[in-house]
Design an enzyme around this catalytic site. Structure first.
Site, mmCIF file in Angstrom:
data_model
loop_
_atom_site.group_PDB
_atom_site.id
_atom_site.type_symbol
_atom_site.label_atom_id
_atom_site.label_comp_id
_atom_site.label_asym_id
_atom_site.label_seq_id
_atom_site.Cartn_x
_atom_site.Cartn_y
_atom_site.Cartn_z
ATOM 1 N N LYS A 288 0.779 -1.069 -0.063
ATOM 2 C CA LYS A 288 -0.051 -0.170 0.033
ATOM 3 C C LYS A 288 1.032 1.344 -0.108
ATOM 4 O O LYS A 288 1.846 1.321 0.851
ATOM 5 C CB LYS A 288 -0.948 -0.036 1.244
ATOM 6 C CG LYS A 288 -1.788 1.292 1.265
ATOM 7 C CD LYS A 288 -2.662 1.014 2.602
ATOM 8 C CE LYS A 288 -3.554 2.540 2.875
ATOM 9 N NZ LYS A 288 -4.464 1.934 3.982
ATOM 10 N N GLU B 228 0.139 -8.624 4.322
ATOM 11 C CA GLU B 228 -0.018 -10.001 3.854
ATOM 12 C C GLU B 228 -0.974 -9.867 2.617
ATOM 13 O O GLU B 228 -1.873 -9.296 2.613
ATOM 14 C CB GLU B 228 -0.938 -10.773 5.197
ATOM 15 C CG GLU B 228 -1.404 -12.168 4.654
ATOM 16 C CD GLU B 228 -2.214 -12.539 5.934
ATOM 17 O OE1 GLU B 228 -2.412 -13.932 5.965
ATOM 18 O OE2 GLU B 228 -2.551 -11.700 6.816
ATOM 19 N N ASP C 220 -15.662 0.903 8.618
ATOM 20 C CA ASP C 220 -15.925 0.730 7.160
ATOM 21 C C ASP C 220 -16.159 -0.969 6.767
ATOM 22 O O ASP C 220 -15.423 -1.680 5.849
ATOM 23 C CB ASP C 220 -14.759 1.106 6.355
ATOM 24 C CG ASP C 220 -15.230 1.197 4.753
ATOM 25 O OD1 ASP C 220 -16.477 1.483 4.465
ATOM 26 O OD2 ASP C 220 -14.328 1.632 4.047
ATOM 27 N N ASN D 111 -14.352 -5.208 2.206
ATOM 28 C CA ASN D 111 -13.103 -5.529 3.210
ATOM 29 C C ASN D 111 -13.443 -6.774 3.923
ATOM 30 O O ASN D 111 -12.527 -7.106 4.879
ATOM 31 C CB ASN D 111 -13.461 -4.307 4.039
ATOM 32 C CG ASN D 111 -12.948 -3.140 3.313
ATOM 33 O OD1 ASN D 111 -12.222 -2.980 2.506
ATOM 34 N ND2 ASN D 111 -13.426 -2.064 4.061
#
Length: 353
Positions: free
Chosen positions: A69, A121, A165, A170
Protein backbone atom coordinates in the site's frame (compact mmCIF):
# COMPACT_ATOMS: atom_id res chain seq x y z
CA UNK A 1 -13.22 5.12 -1.71
CA UNK A 2 -11.16 2.63 0.27
CA UNK A 3 -8.30 0.45 -0.84
CA UNK A 4 -8.92 -3.23 -1.57
CA UNK A 5 -5.78 -5.35 -1.54
CA UNK A 6 -7.22 -8.28 -3.44
CA UNK A 7 -9.05 -7.04 -6.52
CA UNK A 8 -7.10 -7.53 -9.75
CA UNK A 9 -7.59 -5.23 -12.75
CA UNK A 10 -9.52 -6.52 -15.70
CA UNK A 11 -6.72 -5.77 -18.17
CA UNK A 12 -2.99 -5.29 -17.70
CA UNK A 13 -0.68 -2.88 -19.46
CA UNK A 14 2.99 -2.12 -18.94
CA UNK A 15 4.86 0.48 -16.91
CA UNK A 16 8.57 1.10 -17.16
CA UNK A 17 9.36 3.46 -14.27
CA UNK A 18 8.57 4.14 -10.60
CA UNK A 19 6.45 7.16 -11.57
CA UNK A 20 3.75 4.70 -12.60
CA UNK A 21 3.16 3.78 -8.98
CA UNK A 22 1.75 7.26 -8.37
CA UNK A 23 -0.71 7.41 -11.26
CA UNK A 24 -4.46 6.97 -11.07
CA UNK A 25 -5.26 4.38 -13.81
CA UNK A 26 -6.15 0.94 -12.47
CA UNK A 27 -5.55 -1.10 -15.63
CA UNK A 28 -1.77 -1.01 -15.35
CA UNK A 29 1.05 -3.28 -14.27
CA UNK A 30 4.36 -2.02 -12.90
CA UNK A 31 7.42 -3.83 -14.21
CA UNK A 32 10.98 -3.31 -13.11
CA UNK A 33 9.89 -1.31 -10.06
CA UNK A 34 11.23 -2.28 -6.64
CA UNK A 35 11.25 -1.00 -3.08
CA UNK A 36 13.61 -1.37 -0.13
CA UNK A 37 16.73 -1.83 -2.28
CA UNK A 38 15.12 -4.47 -4.44
CA UNK A 39 13.54 -6.56 -1.70
CA UNK A 40 9.97 -5.95 -2.92
CA UNK A 41 9.22 -6.32 -6.63
CA UNK A 42 6.01 -4.53 -7.56
CA UNK A 43 3.39 -6.19 -9.75
CA UNK A 44 -0.11 -5.24 -10.86
CA UNK A 45 -2.24 -2.62 -9.17
CA UNK A 46 -4.95 -4.24 -7.07
CA UNK A 47 -6.87 -1.22 -5.91
CA UNK A 48 -6.88 2.54 -5.45
CA UNK A 49 -8.37 4.76 -2.77
CA UNK A 50 -8.48 8.36 -1.70
CA UNK A 51 -4.97 8.41 -0.30
CA UNK A 52 -3.11 5.33 -1.57
CA UNK A 53 -2.67 2.70 -4.26
CA UNK A 54 -2.38 -1.01 -3.47
CA UNK A 55 -0.18 -3.34 -5.52
CA UNK A 56 0.55 -7.01 -5.61
CA UNK A 57 4.26 -7.54 -4.97
CA UNK A 58 6.84 -10.18 -4.14
CA UNK A 59 9.17 -10.30 -1.18
CA UNK A 60 12.34 -11.48 -2.89
CA UNK A 61 14.12 -12.14 0.41
CA UNK A 62 11.48 -14.50 1.78
CA UNK A 63 10.12 -15.66 -1.61
CA UNK A 64 6.48 -14.91 -0.86
CA UNK A 65 3.71 -12.76 -2.35
CA UNK A 66 2.77 -9.60 -0.47
CA UNK A 67 0.54 -6.55 -0.96
CA UNK A 68 2.07 -3.06 -0.93
CA UNK A 69 0.00 0.00 0.00
CA UNK A 70 1.71 3.18 -1.25
CA UNK A 71 0.52 6.60 -0.07
CA UNK A 72 0.23 9.16 -2.87
CA UNK A 73 0.90 12.93 -3.18
CA UNK A 74 -2.36 13.92 -1.52
CA UNK A 75 -0.94 12.90 1.86
CA UNK A 76 1.97 15.32 2.07
CA UNK A 77 1.15 17.70 4.94
CA UNK A 78 2.56 17.36 8.43
CA UNK A 79 -0.81 16.29 9.82
CA UNK A 80 -1.23 13.67 7.10
CA UNK A 81 2.23 12.31 7.82
CA UNK A 82 1.30 12.01 11.48
CA UNK A 83 -1.86 10.11 10.61
CA UNK A 84 0.10 7.76 8.36
CA UNK A 85 2.58 7.01 11.12
CA UNK A 86 -0.25 6.39 13.56
CA UNK A 87 -1.88 3.97 11.12
CA UNK A 88 1.42 2.15 10.62
CA UNK A 89 2.00 1.83 14.37
CA UNK A 90 -1.58 0.70 14.91
CA UNK A 91 -1.39 -2.03 12.27
CA UNK A 92 2.01 -3.09 13.56
CA UNK A 93 0.49 -3.81 16.96
CA UNK A 94 -2.48 -5.84 15.69
CA UNK A 95 -1.95 -9.59 15.43
CA UNK A 96 -5.04 -11.72 14.98
CA UNK A 97 -6.01 -14.60 12.62
CA UNK A 98 -8.96 -12.53 11.41
CA UNK A 99 -6.92 -9.45 10.40
CA UNK A 100 -4.69 -8.83 7.40
CA UNK A 101 -1.20 -8.68 8.88
CA UNK A 102 1.33 -5.87 8.44
CA UNK A 103 4.80 -7.25 7.61
CA UNK A 104 6.91 -4.17 7.00
CA UNK A 105 6.88 -0.46 6.22
CA UNK A 106 9.25 1.98 4.53
CA UNK A 107 9.61 5.09 2.38
CA UNK A 108 10.30 5.81 -1.28
CA UNK A 109 11.32 9.12 -2.91
CA UNK A 110 9.29 10.42 -5.83
CA UNK A 111 10.06 13.84 -7.31
CA UNK A 112 11.84 14.81 -4.16
CA UNK A 113 8.90 13.87 -1.91
CA UNK A 114 9.08 10.99 0.54
CA UNK A 115 6.14 8.59 0.41
CA UNK A 116 5.39 5.96 3.01
CA UNK A 117 4.37 2.44 2.08
CA UNK A 118 3.07 -0.61 3.94
CA UNK A 119 3.92 -4.23 3.11
CA UNK A 120 0.99 -6.44 4.07
CA UNK A 121 -0.15 -10.04 3.94
CA UNK A 122 -1.44 -10.92 0.47
CA UNK A 123 -4.76 -12.78 0.49
CA UNK A 124 -5.24 -14.63 -2.83
CA UNK A 125 -8.89 -15.51 -2.26
CA UNK A 126 -12.04 -13.60 -3.17
CA UNK A 127 -13.81 -10.86 -1.26
CA UNK A 128 -17.32 -11.33 0.08
CA UNK A 129 -18.45 -9.05 -2.75
CA UNK A 130 -17.01 -11.55 -5.23
CA UNK A 131 -18.57 -14.46 -3.37
CA UNK A 132 -22.03 -12.89 -3.50
CA UNK A 133 -21.84 -12.61 -7.29
CA UNK A 134 -22.76 -16.31 -7.26
CA UNK A 135 -25.87 -15.67 -5.19
CA UNK A 136 -26.84 -15.52 -1.50
CA UNK A 137 -25.08 -17.63 1.10
CA UNK A 138 -26.76 -20.31 3.15
CA UNK A 139 -27.59 -18.97 6.62
CA UNK A 140 -25.17 -21.44 8.25
CA UNK A 141 -22.33 -20.24 6.00
CA UNK A 142 -23.18 -16.62 6.77
CA UNK A 143 -23.08 -17.48 10.48
CA UNK A 144 -19.63 -19.02 10.14
CA UNK A 145 -18.36 -15.98 8.25
CA UNK A 146 -19.97 -13.52 10.66
CA UNK A 147 -18.54 -15.24 13.72
CA UNK A 148 -15.02 -14.84 12.35
CA UNK A 149 -15.51 -11.17 11.51
CA UNK A 150 -17.05 -10.54 14.94
CA UNK A 151 -14.02 -12.18 16.56
CA UNK A 152 -11.73 -9.79 14.70
CA UNK A 153 -13.90 -6.82 15.66
CA UNK A 154 -13.89 -7.91 19.30
CA UNK A 155 -10.10 -7.96 19.19
CA UNK A 156 -9.80 -4.39 17.90
CA UNK A 157 -12.68 -3.09 20.02
CA UNK A 158 -10.95 -4.20 23.23
CA UNK A 159 -8.08 -1.96 22.07
CA UNK A 160 -10.50 0.98 21.64
CA UNK A 161 -10.28 0.88 17.83
CA UNK A 162 -13.30 1.34 15.54
CA UNK A 163 -12.94 0.04 11.99
CA UNK A 164 -15.75 2.26 10.57
CA UNK A 165 -15.86 0.58 7.16
CA UNK A 166 -17.09 -3.00 7.62
CA UNK A 167 -18.42 -4.03 4.20
CA UNK A 168 -18.21 -6.99 1.78
CA UNK A 169 -15.25 -5.46 -0.10
CA UNK A 170 -13.21 -5.50 3.11
CA UNK A 171 -13.99 -9.10 4.06
CA UNK A 172 -11.56 -11.52 2.41
CA UNK A 173 -11.63 -15.30 2.09
CA UNK A 174 -8.14 -16.75 2.58
CA UNK A 175 -7.00 -20.19 1.39
CA UNK A 176 -6.22 -21.23 4.98
CA UNK A 177 -8.38 -23.84 6.70
CA UNK A 178 -8.43 -23.63 10.50
CA UNK A 179 -10.68 -23.64 13.58
CA UNK A 180 -13.25 -25.82 11.83
CA UNK A 181 -13.58 -23.46 8.85
CA UNK A 182 -12.67 -24.37 5.28
CA UNK A 183 -11.46 -20.81 4.72
CA UNK A 184 -10.34 -18.32 7.33
CA UNK A 185 -11.97 -14.92 6.84
CA UNK A 186 -9.86 -11.76 7.11
CA UNK A 187 -10.97 -8.20 7.82
CA UNK A 188 -8.95 -5.64 5.87
CA UNK A 189 -8.48 -1.89 5.31
CA UNK A 190 -8.03 0.24 8.41
CA UNK A 191 -7.71 3.38 6.29
CA UNK A 192 -10.47 5.27 8.12
CA UNK A 193 -10.26 3.50 11.46
CA UNK A 194 -9.95 5.59 14.57
CA UNK A 195 -9.58 5.32 18.32
CA UNK A 196 -12.67 5.63 20.49
CA UNK A 197 -12.69 9.21 21.74
CA UNK A 198 -9.63 10.00 19.62
CA UNK A 199 -8.82 11.60 16.28
CA UNK A 200 -9.02 9.96 12.88
CA UNK A 201 -6.05 8.03 11.59
CA UNK A 202 -6.29 9.08 7.96
CA UNK A 203 -7.85 11.79 5.83
CA UNK A 204 -11.52 11.26 5.18
CA UNK A 205 -14.70 13.12 4.43
CA UNK A 206 -17.05 14.49 7.09
CA UNK A 207 -19.08 11.29 6.81
CA UNK A 208 -16.72 8.30 6.84
CA UNK A 209 -17.59 4.87 5.55
CA UNK A 210 -19.48 3.35 2.63
CA UNK A 211 -23.05 4.62 2.14
CA UNK A 212 -24.83 1.26 2.11
CA UNK A 213 -23.28 0.11 5.40
CA UNK A 214 -23.23 3.30 7.48
CA UNK A 215 -24.64 3.18 10.99
CA UNK A 216 -27.29 5.81 11.86
CA UNK A 217 -24.73 7.74 13.92
CA UNK A 218 -22.30 7.73 10.99
CA UNK A 219 -25.06 8.95 8.67
CA UNK A 220 -25.72 11.84 11.06
CA UNK A 221 -22.02 12.70 11.26
CA UNK A 222 -21.98 12.03 14.99
CA UNK A 223 -19.13 10.64 17.07
CA UNK A 224 -19.01 6.87 16.65
CA UNK A 225 -17.99 4.06 18.94
CA UNK A 226 -17.46 0.34 18.55
CA UNK A 227 -21.23 -0.13 18.18
CA UNK A 228 -21.06 1.32 14.66
CA UNK A 229 -19.08 -1.73 13.45
CA UNK A 230 -21.78 -4.02 14.86
CA UNK A 231 -24.49 -2.23 12.88
CA UNK A 232 -22.44 -2.47 9.67
CA UNK A 233 -21.76 -6.16 10.23
CA UNK A 234 -25.49 -6.73 10.73
CA UNK A 235 -26.18 -5.20 7.31
CA UNK A 236 -23.38 -7.29 5.77
CA UNK A 237 -24.85 -10.52 7.20
CA UNK A 238 -28.32 -9.57 5.98
CA UNK A 239 -26.93 -8.98 2.49
CA UNK A 240 -25.00 -12.26 2.59
CA UNK A 241 -28.22 -14.16 3.33
CA UNK A 242 -30.61 -12.28 1.03
CA UNK A 243 -28.20 -11.41 -1.79
CA UNK A 244 -29.27 -7.76 -1.82
CA UNK A 245 -28.26 -4.56 -0.04
CA UNK A 246 -30.78 -3.41 2.52
CA UNK A 247 -30.01 0.30 2.07
CA UNK A 248 -28.95 0.90 -1.51
CA UNK A 249 -28.53 4.12 -3.45
CA UNK A 250 -26.59 7.32 -2.82
CA UNK A 251 -25.36 8.49 0.56
CA UNK A 252 -28.29 10.85 1.19
CA UNK A 253 -30.99 8.39 0.13
CA UNK A 254 -29.30 5.55 2.01
CA UNK A 255 -28.76 7.63 5.15
CA UNK A 256 -32.34 8.88 5.29
CA UNK A 257 -33.72 5.34 4.87
CA UNK A 258 -31.90 3.89 7.88
CA UNK A 259 -32.92 6.82 10.06
CA UNK A 260 -36.59 6.11 9.43
CA UNK A 261 -36.85 2.34 9.35
CA UNK A 262 -35.17 -0.83 10.56
CA UNK A 263 -33.81 -3.42 8.12
CA UNK A 264 -36.28 -6.06 6.93
CA UNK A 265 -35.35 -9.49 8.28
CA UNK A 266 -36.65 -12.38 6.13
CA UNK A 267 -39.32 -14.29 8.11
CA UNK A 268 -38.07 -17.61 6.75
CA UNK A 269 -34.73 -17.29 8.55
CA UNK A 270 -34.18 -19.69 11.48
CA UNK A 271 -35.64 -18.23 14.67
CA UNK A 272 -32.29 -17.51 16.31
CA UNK A 273 -31.36 -15.03 13.57
CA UNK A 274 -34.23 -12.61 14.24
CA UNK A 275 -33.34 -11.26 17.71
CA UNK A 276 -29.64 -11.18 16.79
CA UNK A 277 -30.05 -9.16 13.59
CA UNK A 278 -32.62 -6.87 15.21
CA UNK A 279 -30.25 -6.06 18.06
CA UNK A 280 -27.22 -5.64 15.77
CA UNK A 281 -29.11 -3.15 13.60
CA UNK A 282 -30.84 -1.28 16.40
CA UNK A 283 -31.00 2.42 15.57
CA UNK A 284 -29.79 3.34 19.05
CA UNK A 285 -26.13 2.37 19.47
CA UNK A 286 -26.53 1.49 23.15
CA UNK A 287 -29.02 -1.25 22.26
CA UNK A 288 -26.53 -3.21 20.15
CA UNK A 289 -24.58 -6.21 21.51
CA UNK A 290 -20.82 -6.29 21.90
CA UNK A 291 -18.73 -8.00 19.22
CA UNK A 292 -17.88 -11.00 21.41
CA UNK A 293 -21.58 -11.54 22.10
CA UNK A 294 -22.30 -11.45 18.37
CA UNK A 295 -19.52 -13.98 17.73
CA UNK A 296 -20.89 -16.30 20.41
CA UNK A 297 -24.46 -16.11 19.08
CA UNK A 298 -23.37 -16.73 15.49
CA UNK A 299 -21.25 -19.68 16.54
CA UNK A 300 -24.27 -21.19 18.31
CA UNK A 301 -26.36 -20.70 15.15
CA UNK A 302 -23.61 -22.33 13.08
CA UNK A 303 -23.27 -25.27 15.49
CA UNK A 304 -27.04 -25.75 15.67
CA UNK A 305 -27.29 -25.86 11.87
CA UNK A 306 -24.62 -28.57 11.77
CA UNK A 307 -26.53 -30.62 14.37
CA UNK A 308 -29.72 -30.30 12.31
CA UNK A 309 -27.86 -31.51 9.22
CA UNK A 310 -26.60 -34.59 11.08
CA UNK A 311 -30.11 -35.29 12.33
CA UNK A 312 -31.50 -35.08 8.79
CA UNK A 313 -28.90 -37.58 7.56
CA UNK A 314 -29.65 -39.91 10.45
CA UNK A 315 -33.36 -39.58 9.75
CA UNK A 316 -32.82 -40.65 6.15
CA UNK A 317 -30.73 -43.59 7.29
CA UNK A 318 -33.43 -44.42 9.82
CA UNK A 319 -35.92 -44.85 7.01
CA UNK A 320 -33.65 -47.43 5.43
CA UNK A 321 -33.19 -49.18 8.79
CA UNK A 322 -36.95 -49.32 9.27
CA UNK A 323 -37.16 -51.23 6.02
CA UNK A 324 -34.90 -53.95 7.39
CA UNK A 325 -31.38 -52.64 6.80
CA UNK A 326 -29.18 -51.90 9.82
CA UNK A 327 -28.04 -48.25 10.13
CA UNK A 328 -24.37 -49.26 9.89
CA UNK A 329 -25.01 -51.13 6.66
CA UNK A 330 -27.17 -48.26 5.45
CA UNK A 331 -24.29 -45.87 6.00
CA UNK A 332 -21.99 -48.16 3.96
CA UNK A 333 -24.62 -48.36 1.24
CA UNK A 334 -24.89 -44.57 1.18
CA UNK A 335 -21.13 -44.24 0.86
CA UNK A 336 -21.05 -46.87 -1.89
CA UNK A 337 -23.85 -45.11 -3.74
CA UNK A 338 -22.01 -41.79 -3.53
CA UNK A 339 -18.82 -43.40 -4.81
CA UNK A 340 -20.67 -45.04 -7.67
CA UNK A 341 -22.30 -41.75 -8.59
CA UNK A 342 -18.91 -40.06 -8.65
CA UNK A 343 -17.47 -42.80 -10.87
CA UNK A 344 -20.38 -42.55 -13.29
CA UNK A 345 -20.04 -38.78 -13.38
CA UNK A 346 -16.34 -39.04 -14.19
CA UNK A 347 -16.99 -41.61 -16.91
CA UNK A 348 -19.66 -39.44 -18.52
CA UNK A 349 -17.34 -36.45 -18.33
CA UNK A 350 -14.50 -38.36 -20.00
CA UNK A 351 -16.75 -39.66 -22.76
CA UNK A 352 -18.17 -36.20 -23.31
CA UNK A 353 -14.65 -34.82 -23.55
Amino acid sequence: MTESANRSPAHAGSITGPEAMFTEPEDLVTTGVSLSNGRYSIGEQLGSGGSANVYRARDELLSRPVAVKLFRDEAATANDRLRQEREIRLLGELRHPGLVELYDSGSVLHRGVEHRYLVMEYIPGATLTDRLQDGPMLPRDAAALGAQVADALSFIHTRSIVHRDVKPDNILFSDIAAFGHANLVKLSDFGIAHFVGGSRLTNTEAISGTASYLSPEQALGETVGTETDIYSLGLVLLEAITGRREFDGGIVESAVARLHRDPVIPPELPAAWHPLLRSMTARKAENRPAAHEVASSLREIWADSRVRRVRRVRARLGVVAAEGVAPRIALLLAAATAAAGLAIGLAVGILAF
